[in-house]
Scaffold this motif. Sequence first.
Motif: not given
Length: 168
Positions: A52, A59, A61, A64, A70, A134-135, A137-138, A142
Motif C-alpha cells: 500500500s 479500493l 469495490p 477492485l 489486488f 472499502k478496506l 471489502y478488500l 482476499l
Amino acid sequence: RKICSIMTSVEASTLQEREDNLLKQDIFISEHLTNNDYLVVSVAGNDLAALSRTQNINLDPAQLANSPFFKELLPFYKEKTEKFIKHILKDRKPKAVIISTLYYLDEDMNNARNRTAWPRELLRNLSYDSDPKKLHYLLDLLHETGTREISLHALNLIPVKLSGPLND
C-alpha cells in the motif's frame, strides 16, 4: 489435559521477508511441531501494508478485483501463504492448520491508541478514516479468493475470517 500456546509473531514482518528463508521463530516452530499440534497462521497483513505504501490504490469495490493492486496482493493470501506453511510443516501433519485473515482495524483514527499507531498514515492513504468499508471489502475479498482457496493435501485446513468473530 494441558494446552500450550507459543506466539512467535514479529511486529511488521512480512511474507516477502520469508520468501527464501524462514525467521528464527518460524524455524523453532518448524522443528518442534508435532502431529498432535495445531498450527495457527496469521500472515500477509503486513504485506498489504508494505504494498500500500508503494502504489496508488483505488479500493472501489466495483473495480477492485481487476485492479493491479489486488492482483499483486492476492498471491500473498494464497500461494505465498501456502508456500510459507509448507516450508514450516516440511513433512509434518499437525491435527489442523488454522489460517486467519486480518480482522477489521479500529475505525476511530483519533482515539489515544491510534494516534501513535504505526499504520495510521497508511490507513489514511487507504481512505480508512473516511470510508472503512472499502478496506473491509478488500479484506473480505482476499479471504474469499485467497485464504479460503489454500489447499494443502491431506491436511485439515481451517480458514478463519477474524473480521467475523472479532467485529460482530
